[in-house]
Design a protein around this motif. Sequence first.
Motif, PDB file in Angstrom:
ATOM      1  N   ARG A 138       0.855  -1.187   0.000  1.00 32.85           N
ATOM      2  CA  ARG A 138       0.000   0.000   0.000  1.00 32.85           C
ATOM      3  C   ARG A 138       0.891   1.238   0.000  1.00 32.85           C
ATOM      4  O   ARG A 138       1.929   1.267   0.655  1.00 32.85           O
ATOM      5  CB  ARG A 138      -0.888  -0.022   1.234  1.00 32.85           C
ATOM      6  N   ARG A 139       0.472   2.246  -0.721  1.00 25.93           N
ATOM      7  CA  ARG A 139       1.212   3.493  -0.776  1.00 25.93           C
ATOM      8  C   ARG A 139       0.230   4.648  -0.594  1.00 25.93           C
ATOM      9  O   ARG A 139      -0.763   4.755  -1.331  1.00 25.93           O
ATOM     10  CB  ARG A 139       1.945   3.613  -2.109  1.00 25.93           C
ATOM     11  N   ILE A 140       0.508   5.509   0.371  1.00 29.07           N
ATOM     12  CA  ILE A 140      -0.333   6.662   0.654  1.00 29.07           C
ATOM     13  C   ILE A 140       0.543   7.910   0.549  1.00 29.07           C
ATOM     14  O   ILE A 140       1.600   7.992   1.185  1.00 29.07           O
ATOM     15  CB  ILE A 140      -0.979   6.553   2.043  1.00 29.07           C
ATOM     16  N   TRP A 152      -6.072  20.112  -0.766  1.00 28.62           N
ATOM     17  CA  TRP A 152      -4.882  19.264  -0.787  1.00 28.62           C
ATOM     18  C   TRP A 152      -5.298  17.895  -1.312  1.00 28.62           C
ATOM     19  O   TRP A 152      -6.492  17.587  -1.409  1.00 28.62           O
ATOM     20  CB  TRP A 152      -4.236  19.158   0.589  1.00 28.62           C
ATOM     21  N   ALA A 153      -4.299  17.090  -1.685  1.00 30.20           N
ATOM     22  CA  ALA A 153      -4.593  15.813  -2.340  1.00 30.20           C
ATOM     23  C   ALA A 153      -3.980  14.639  -1.577  1.00 30.20           C
ATOM     24  O   ALA A 153      -2.887  14.739  -1.013  1.00 30.20           O
ATOM     25  CB  ALA A 153      -4.071  15.820  -3.774  1.00 30.20           C
ATOM     26  N   LEU A 154      -4.710  13.544  -1.615  1.00 30.75           N
ATOM     27  CA  LEU A 154      -4.270  12.264  -1.064  1.00 30.75           C
ATOM     28  C   LEU A 154      -4.347  11.236  -2.188  1.00 30.75           C
ATOM     29  O   LEU A 154      -5.384  11.111  -2.845  1.00 30.75           O
ATOM     30  CB  LEU A 154      -5.194  11.846   0.081  1.00 30.75           C
ATOM     31  N   THR A 155      -3.243  10.527  -2.432  1.00 29.53           N
ATOM     32  CA  THR A 155      -3.260   9.449  -3.419  1.00 29.53           C
ATOM     33  C   THR A 155      -3.054   8.133  -2.688  1.00 29.53           C
ATOM     34  O   THR A 155      -2.101   7.982  -1.921  1.00 29.53           O
ATOM     35  CB  THR A 155      -2.164   9.651  -4.482  1.00 29.53           C
ATOM     36  N   TRP A 156      -3.972   7.183  -2.919  1.00 28.07           N
ATOM     37  CA  TRP A 156      -3.965   5.884  -2.231  1.00 28.07           C
ATOM     38  C   TRP A 156      -3.823   4.805  -3.302  1.00 28.07           C
ATOM     39  O   TRP A 156      -4.682   4.663  -4.164  1.00 28.07           O
ATOM     40  CB  TRP A 156      -5.255   5.705  -1.443  1.00 28.07           C
TER      41      TRP A 156
END
Length: 308
Positions: A138-140, A152-156
């Motif tokens: 998993r990469r956050i 703002w941005a969050l990429t999961w």
Amino acid sequence: MTSLELTHRHGDHLAVACADTGVELLRYVYRPEAAWEAPKPYIHPLRTLAGHTVTGYRPHDHRWHKGLQMTASQLSGQNLWGGNTYVRGEGYLPLPERVGSMAHRGFDEVTVAADRVTVAERLTWHPHDGAPWADETRRIEVHEVRPESGSWALTWSFSVTNRRDEPLRFGSPTTEGRSAAGYTGLFWRGPRSFRDGVILTPDGEGPGVMGAQAPWLAFRGELDGADGHATLVFAHAPENDHTGAGGQHPAHWFVRNDPFAAVAPSFAFHDTLVLAPGATLTRRYRVVVADSAWDRERIASGLAAIAW
């Protein structure tokens, strides 16, 4: 761009904050919790740049709903989601022997740059008896903090590999016979004040987009404790191929604004996804968190400004 700070309370959680304002944007909790709630990491609280919380945690109606989390509501007869399990022809039943877990195994990367935080994690998926059914990487990433737009941005991202000698079958209550309940995969539960919020896709709106396909879906809710609104935009990465036209299993949006706010870009809404032994399921999503009420034009321009 505004710089970021990260705090790690080992064995419990990671927290990412905006350095200029001190606002904690998210807390990623990876300690194990109650077995009935299918122990797994989650993000809560998730906040806007102004500090408004836009996730719900362990509400009385669904105690396994915890902010933003990866789930699997039906997995080869097991429930890695939490709570009651939906059984065809019988409805939801309390079956603790079917409730599994997604166990944190370690971090391969925890890095902080001036304008980006990256967390790479290893997990193992287990049915109730504890057998290792799947490995997940998993990469956050937290990035694109833009005070001028209040967003703002969050990429999961995740990759799940089947470790069994037989296929893993991802489903949902809908694949088991319950209509409009195709939730599985990445799942967001909104705060109670977001009930009756506005739902938008590029060409649709309202609860009627349940089960539809679209590259993005936005949920706009009104805040408690402050005047105003916040908007969350959930988007597929290009390689997800949400339509299934390029060979990927198609995705459909699960979304509700009554009796609570919830969104999931489900990869097993109408049909079961079968993952062969040794095969890997990979998906990547983006969540843009914004202060104020964004319309379609602002959503489209905000997404276009962030490269995949």
